[in-house]
Design a protein around this motif. Structure first.
Motif, PDB file in Angstrom:
ATOM      1  N   TYR A  66       0.785   3.022   3.447  1.00  0.00           N
ATOM      2  CA  TYR A  66       0.610   4.541   3.352  1.00  0.00           C
ATOM      3  C   TYR A  66       1.507   5.269   3.866  1.00  0.00           C
ATOM      4  CZ  TYR A  66      -4.736   3.449   2.632  1.00  0.00           C
ATOM      5  OH  TYR A  66      -5.590   2.942   1.938  1.00  0.00           O
ATOM      6  N   ILE A  67       1.772   5.174   5.247  1.00  0.00           N
ATOM      7  CA  ILE A  67       2.793   6.319   5.877  1.00  0.00           C
ATOM      8  C   ILE A  67       4.089   6.165   5.177  1.00  0.00           C
ATOM      9  CG2 ILE A  67       3.723   6.743   8.107  1.00  0.00           C
ATOM     10  CD1 ILE A  67       1.070   5.608   9.485  1.00  0.00           C
ATOM     11  N   ALA A  68       4.619   4.964   4.896  1.00  0.00           N
ATOM     12  CA  ALA A  68       5.830   4.531   4.392  1.00  0.00           C
ATOM     13  C   ALA A  68       5.869   5.330   3.053  1.00  0.00           C
ATOM     14  CB  ALA A  68       6.118   3.221   4.386  1.00  0.00           C
ATOM     15  N   ALA A  69       4.857   5.442   2.144  1.00  0.00           N
ATOM     16  CA  ALA A  69       4.852   5.706   1.043  1.00  0.00           C
ATOM     17  C   ALA A  69       4.764   7.373   0.823  1.00  0.00           C
ATOM     18  CB  ALA A  69       3.782   5.222   0.036  1.00  0.00           C
ATOM     19  N   GLY A  70       4.550   8.089   2.115  1.00  0.00           N
ATOM     20  CA  GLY A  70       4.697   9.656   2.168  1.00  0.00           C
ATOM     21  C   GLY A  70       3.412  10.149   2.506  1.00  0.00           C
ATOM     22  N   ILE A  71       2.243   9.406   2.892  1.00  0.00           N
ATOM     23  CA  ILE A  71       1.289  10.091   3.340  1.00  0.00           C
ATOM     24  C   ILE A  71       1.294  10.419   4.766  1.00  0.00           C
ATOM     25  CG2 ILE A  71      -1.138   9.620   4.111  1.00  0.00           C
ATOM     26  CD1 ILE A  71      -0.479   9.412   0.906  1.00  0.00           C
ATOM     27  N   GLU A  72       1.309  11.761   5.313  1.00  0.00           N
ATOM     28  CA  GLU A  72       1.561  12.033   6.445  1.00  0.00           C
ATOM     29  C   GLU A  72       0.371  12.241   7.478  1.00  0.00           C
ATOM     30  OE1 GLU A  72       4.035  15.536   6.444  1.00  0.00           O
ATOM     31  OE2 GLU A  72       4.235  15.192   4.325  1.00  0.00           O
ATOM     32  N   PRO A  73       0.468  11.320   8.709  1.00  0.00           N
ATOM     33  CA  PRO A  73      -0.687  11.337   9.281  1.00  0.00           C
ATOM     34  C   PRO A  73      -0.933  12.301  10.179  1.00  0.00           C
ATOM     35  CG  PRO A  73       0.862   9.688  10.020  1.00  0.00           C
ATOM     36  CD  PRO A  73       1.645  10.193   8.966  1.00  0.00           C
TER      37      PRO A  73
END
Ligand code: AQP
Length: 332
Positions: A66-73
């Motif tokens: 998720y994060i690698a694909a651009g979801i910013e935590p």
């Protein structure tokens, strides 16, 4: 900001390109204008047989992707479902306002249970849509972006919210499904009339986000096409080529006719080579970033814990209200 909820099951080591195009790319855009909650729905994943150690690993890997694909935590709330106990608690309450027949009409359950046989089908698989309703309703969600296969579950969620509200007083916001268009659906490269899926029987036609780029390139080169030889979108008669065109367009942001023009009069070999380059270019950096995140699981776990705390705050408020509304005695 209006609220958005979506999630994916940690059902494989890697996500596939359908999850990326059909969900993650849209989530990445939507997180700008919505207060977005994205969860890794591990409680859903245990409705079918699982290996405990492997599930833990798949859960981390899904979050990392998720994060690698651009979801910013730091912008969205990206968390693991089981870290927020309110999901299971609300699911129980909602199960008491769900009709047995109503739950029995869910086509995904009917499909899956007929595949497994009744003894291998858990009650958890039957109540899966109720847990999904709890996921969504806990966050007072406005929109739920899902594939059309999930539409019936979101309809059930709406029915349960309305029923609960009318029986016990206004408690839940009634969410709207946002159904992705047919063009966002990706098919198996070897069997282009079947949806590409993490749990496909053979992975020859599945493009994994975390595969070596050269391996993905090979899979593109071997994708099933047809004998006509022209790069043209025609879902009915040319499902293989059409699927490749959809992937090409989604990853580059270009229109399908422009891609058809570019490859007019050239063979499938050229077209596939072009697409393989696009795939490698898009996934190379996502894969590297995911592997970096996975190299430091303690840090990833900290990010997930901080996000679970954010989720818990919102979820806890809804659950407390629900407990009050149904008449459970408050613990002092
Ligand atoms: N082939 C696909 N094309 C477009 N979108 C897809 N999605 C899945 N496959 C495609 C979208 O990805 C999200 C993941 O949802 P999920 O993990 O709950 O499971 P799923 O929809 O059943 O996806 P898979 O990959 O087929 O998983 P398994 O094999 O575990 O069942 C959803 O938003 C879905 O629409």
């Amino acid at each position: 900001k209006p609220r958005l909820y979506s999630g994916m099951q940690p059902s494989a080591d890697s996500l596939q390109i359908g999850n990326y195009i059909g969900a993650l790319m849209q989530w990445r855009d939507l997180q700008q204008s919505y207060d977005a909650f994205f969860s890794v729905v591990d409680l859903h994943a245990i409705t079918v047989a699982q290996d405990p150690e492997h599930l833990r690993e798949k859960t981390r890997r899904t979050a990392a992707q998720y994060i690698a694909a651009g979801i910013e935590p730091s912008k969205s709330t990206l968390y693991v479902q089981s870290h927020v106990p309110a999901h299971a608690e609300l699911a129980w309450i909602l199960s008491t306002v769900t009709g047995f027949g109503e739950a029995g009409r869910m086509t995904q359950f009917k499909d899956k249970s007929s595949r497994y046989g009744s003894d291998a089908t858990s009650v958890g698989l039957f109540t899966y849509p109720v847990l999904m309703a709890a996921d969504i309703l806990l966050y007072q969600t406005d929109i739920v972006p899902v594939g059309d296969d999930q539409k019936q579950h979101v309809e059930l969620t709406r029915d349960l919210a309305e029923r609960f509200n009318s029986r016990f007083g206004q408690t839940f916001r009634v969410p709207m499904p946002v159904i992705q268009q047919e063009t966002a659906r990706i098919y198996d490269l070897q069997n282009p009339t079947a949806k590409m899926s993490k749990s496909a029987e053979s992975d020859a036609g599945v493009l994994w986000l975390l595969d070596e780029p050269s391996k993905s390139a090979k899979k593109v080169m071997r994708a099933v096409t047809d004998s006509e030889g022209s790069v043209r979108y025609d879902r009915e008669n040319k499902p293989g080529v059409s699927n490749l065109l959809v992937i090409y367009a989604a990853l580059t942001g270009r229109q399908i006719p422009a891609i058809e023009d570019e490859y007019a009069g050239r063979g499938y070999g050229d077209f596939k080579k072009g697409l393989a380059e696009v795939v490698v270019e898009e996934f190379g950096p996502v894969r590297e970033r995911a592997l970096e995140l996975l190299a430091d699981p303690a840090e990833l776990d900290r990010v997930l814990a901080a996000n679970a705390a954010k989720a818990e705050e919102v979820a806890g408020r809804t659950l407390a209200d629900v407990y009050d509304k149904v008449g459970l005695l408050r613990r002092v």
